[in-house]
Scaffold this motif. Sequence first.
Motif, PDB file in Angstrom:
ATOM      1  N   THR A 197      -5.401  14.429  39.542  1.00  0.00           N
ATOM      2  CA  THR A 197      -6.759  14.104  39.984  1.00  0.00           C
ATOM      3  C   THR A 197      -7.781  14.515  38.933  1.00  0.00           C
ATOM      4  O   THR A 197      -8.710  13.761  38.616  1.00  0.00           O
ATOM      5  N   THR A 200      -7.479  12.211  35.858  1.00  0.00           N
ATOM      6  CA  THR A 200      -8.065  10.908  36.151  1.00  0.00           C
ATOM      7  C   THR A 200      -9.580  10.958  36.061  1.00  0.00           C
ATOM      8  O   THR A 200     -10.215  10.076  35.460  1.00  0.00           O
ATOM      9  N   LEU A 204     -11.903   8.813  33.388  1.00  0.00           N
ATOM     10  CA  LEU A 204     -12.944   7.915  33.871  1.00  0.00           C
ATOM     11  C   LEU A 204     -14.311   8.317  33.329  1.00  0.00           C
ATOM     12  O   LEU A 204     -15.126   7.455  32.954  1.00  0.00           O
ATOM     13  N   ILE A 216      -6.758   1.013  36.771  1.00  0.00           N
ATOM     14  CA  ILE A 216      -5.968   2.021  37.459  1.00  0.00           C
ATOM     15  C   ILE A 216      -5.119   1.337  38.520  1.00  0.00           C
ATOM     16  O   ILE A 216      -5.509   0.304  39.065  1.00  0.00           O
ATOM     17  N   THR A 218      -3.594   1.382  42.220  1.00  0.00           N
ATOM     18  CA  THR A 218      -3.945   2.012  43.486  1.00  0.00           C
ATOM     19  C   THR A 218      -3.093   1.442  44.606  1.00  0.00           C
ATOM     20  O   THR A 218      -2.422   0.430  44.454  1.00  0.00           O
ATOM     21  N   SER A 224      -9.059   2.040  45.979  1.00  0.00           N
ATOM     22  CA  SER A 224      -9.777   1.480  44.831  1.00  0.00           C
ATOM     23  C   SER A 224     -11.271   1.728  44.925  1.00  0.00           C
ATOM     24  O   SER A 224     -11.945   1.941  43.914  1.00  0.00           O
ATOM     25  N   HIS A 227     -12.157   5.046  43.410  1.00  0.00           N
ATOM     26  CA  HIS A 227     -12.083   5.037  41.951  1.00  0.00           C
ATOM     27  C   HIS A 227     -13.195   4.177  41.351  1.00  0.00           C
ATOM     28  O   HIS A 227     -13.688   4.474  40.251  1.00  0.00           O
ATOM     29  N   ASN A 230     -16.236   6.044  40.773  1.00  0.00           N
ATOM     30  CA  ASN A 230     -16.126   6.926  39.603  1.00  0.00           C
ATOM     31  C   ASN A 230     -16.026   6.168  38.283  1.00  0.00           C
ATOM     32  O   ASN A 230     -15.861   6.790  37.231  1.00  0.00           O
TER      33      ASN A 230
END
Length: 269
Positions: A197, A200, A204, A216, A218, A224, A227, A230
Amino acid sequence: MTTAPDPVRAASFRSRFRARQKLVGTFIKTPSIHATEILGGLGFDFVVIDEEHAPFNRETTDQILLAARAARIAGIVRVADISQALSVLDCGAEGILIPHVDSAERARKAVAACRYRGGSRGFSNSSRAGGYGALGIAAHVTENDERVTVIAMIEDPSAIEVIDEILAVEGLDGIFIGRGDLTVAYGETTMSCEATTAATAKVLAAARRAGKPAAIMTAGAEESAGHMRNGASCFITASDQGFLRQAASAVLAAYGALPAALEPETSNV
């Protein structure tokens, strides 16, 4: 309901990816054209032909890339090694996913393998990518350099430490975060672990600073969305085999609610 294919989807994949538009795709694990045709007809943006972890050779990849063109869906190939980039590009791949890019030097090698100008891609305009000779040298070089998308897979802890240097490589279009490999490398068993985590989030954030897109894998739209908040914009969900397994499991489970056998008929006599 089947959606009519958008004729600009495949041709504009690189521009849409670089513009960080939402893109949805899946892995192709089965060496057959049919899943790609179906996914293109449904309206998926791209497929990733997985030469790294599935049983593909040049002939099957070539056929699926042709199916992708027919179905107006971008055909991306995850190669097992940078040296395989030339063959899939000649077959007409819209992009290349390069595994284990853990340094700026490897990122530069990946870019060079995919570019004519300023790179080292071997020239041939007699393949599908050159219209089987329809494009002259200058047109073929320009068209391919403008069309091919180069994506680095960030899946090693060492890559996280130099992510800004990797993203700074000229000609690298974006990155894909390989959370599965990162999780295993960290000695964990779930991608929701603290180490993966944090990695990632770091990647990002670096992609946002560099102004480059991040892809990515998912479990679906709900994951999604988090993410995307982010900074991720390109999402790979499941695979052709995964979709088959999910649908088949649901059907089989529904049948499980039926009686195990017919009750014996009773006589009215």
